[in-house]
Design a protein around this motif. Structure first.
Motif, mmCIF file in Angstrom:
data_model
loop_
_atom_site.group_PDB
_atom_site.id
_atom_site.type_symbol
_atom_site.label_atom_id
_atom_site.label_comp_id
_atom_site.label_asym_id
_atom_site.label_seq_id
_atom_site.Cartn_x
_atom_site.Cartn_y
_atom_site.Cartn_z
ATOM 1 N N HIS A 1 97.236 -10.698 -135.705
ATOM 2 C CA HIS A 1 97.399 -11.114 -134.309
ATOM 3 C C HIS A 1 97.906 -9.953 -133.458
ATOM 4 O O HIS A 1 97.507 -9.800 -132.307
ATOM 5 C CB HIS A 1 98.354 -12.297 -134.209
ATOM 6 N N SER A 2 98.775 -9.125 -134.034
ATOM 7 C CA SER A 2 99.256 -7.975 -133.271
ATOM 8 C C SER A 2 98.156 -6.939 -133.087
ATOM 9 O O SER A 2 98.075 -6.297 -132.037
ATOM 10 C CB SER A 2 100.474 -7.352 -133.948
ATOM 11 N N VAL A 3 97.287 -6.774 -134.082
ATOM 12 C CA VAL A 3 96.160 -5.846 -133.938
ATOM 13 C C VAL A 3 95.195 -6.362 -132.876
ATOM 14 O O VAL A 3 94.664 -5.598 -132.072
ATOM 15 C CB VAL A 3 95.438 -5.646 -135.294
ATOM 16 N N ALA B 1 101.699 -27.030 -145.418
ATOM 17 C CA ALA B 1 102.625 -25.918 -145.629
ATOM 18 C C ALA B 1 101.856 -24.640 -145.974
ATOM 19 O O ALA B 1 102.194 -23.558 -145.477
ATOM 20 C CB ALA B 1 103.615 -26.259 -146.739
ATOM 21 N N ILE B 2 100.828 -24.755 -146.813
ATOM 22 C CA ILE B 2 100.020 -23.584 -147.148
ATOM 23 C C ILE B 2 99.307 -23.063 -145.909
ATOM 24 O O ILE B 2 99.290 -21.856 -145.646
ATOM 25 C CB ILE B 2 99.010 -23.933 -148.268
ATOM 26 N N GLY B 3 98.733 -23.953 -145.110
ATOM 27 C CA GLY B 3 98.064 -23.543 -143.876
ATOM 28 C C GLY B 3 99.026 -22.899 -142.897
ATOM 29 O O GLY B 3 98.697 -21.902 -142.249
ATOM 30 N N THR C 1 98.817 -19.038 -141.574
ATOM 31 C CA THR C 1 98.646 -18.836 -140.136
ATOM 32 C C THR C 1 99.800 -18.062 -139.523
ATOM 33 O O THR C 1 99.587 -17.134 -138.736
ATOM 34 C CB THR C 1 98.512 -20.199 -139.435
ATOM 35 N N ASN C 2 101.013 -18.408 -139.870
ATOM 36 C CA ASN C 2 102.181 -17.829 -139.193
ATOM 37 C C ASN C 2 102.779 -16.613 -139.884
ATOM 38 O O ASN C 2 103.485 -15.835 -139.243
ATOM 39 C CB ASN C 2 103.264 -18.891 -139.024
ATOM 40 N N VAL C 3 102.523 -16.419 -141.169
ATOM 41 C CA VAL C 3 103.152 -15.318 -141.887
ATOM 42 C C VAL C 3 102.135 -14.243 -142.260
ATOM 43 O O VAL C 3 102.278 -13.083 -141.880
ATOM 44 C CB VAL C 3 103.892 -15.821 -143.150
ATOM 45 N N LEU C 4 101.113 -14.618 -143.011
ATOM 46 C CA LEU C 4 100.188 -13.615 -143.526
ATOM 47 C C LEU C 4 99.242 -13.061 -142.469
ATOM 48 O O LEU C 4 98.811 -11.911 -142.582
ATOM 49 C CB LEU C 4 99.381 -14.189 -144.690
ATOM 50 N N PHE C 5 98.878 -13.862 -141.479
ATOM 51 C CA PHE C 5 97.963 -13.392 -140.447
ATOM 52 C C PHE C 5 98.675 -12.818 -139.228
ATOM 53 O O PHE C 5 98.021 -12.407 -138.273
ATOM 54 C CB PHE C 5 97.017 -14.504 -140.000
#
Length: 65
Positions: free
Chosen positions: A23-25, A9-11, A15-19
């Motif tokens: 990914h858009s940059v 869950a932490i990973g 991966t999906n929220v904080l980063f």
């Protein structure tokens, strides 16, 4: 078993929220925009570092180590 789910869950959160902004940059086609964002982060880091060093010097002068 539960510890494995917590780490997954932490990973997943990182991966999906904080980063997600990174990914858009990375998907940008404009090289200047990508590097401008990086330089902004570098400048913020240097400002914080020099502020921290200044605070350390103030405490050292006052003798509060």
């Amino acid at each position: 078993m539960i510890a494995n789910n917590i780490f997954k869950a932490i990973g997943d959160f990182f991966t999906n929220v904080l980063f997600a902004p990174y990914h858009s940059v990375r998907a940008m086609d404009n090289w200047w925009a990508q590097n401008t964002i990086s330089w902004i982060f570098i400048v913020i880091t240097f400002i914080a570092f020099f502020y921290w060093i200044g605070e350390i010097r103030k405490y050292k002068k006052a003798g509060n180590e």
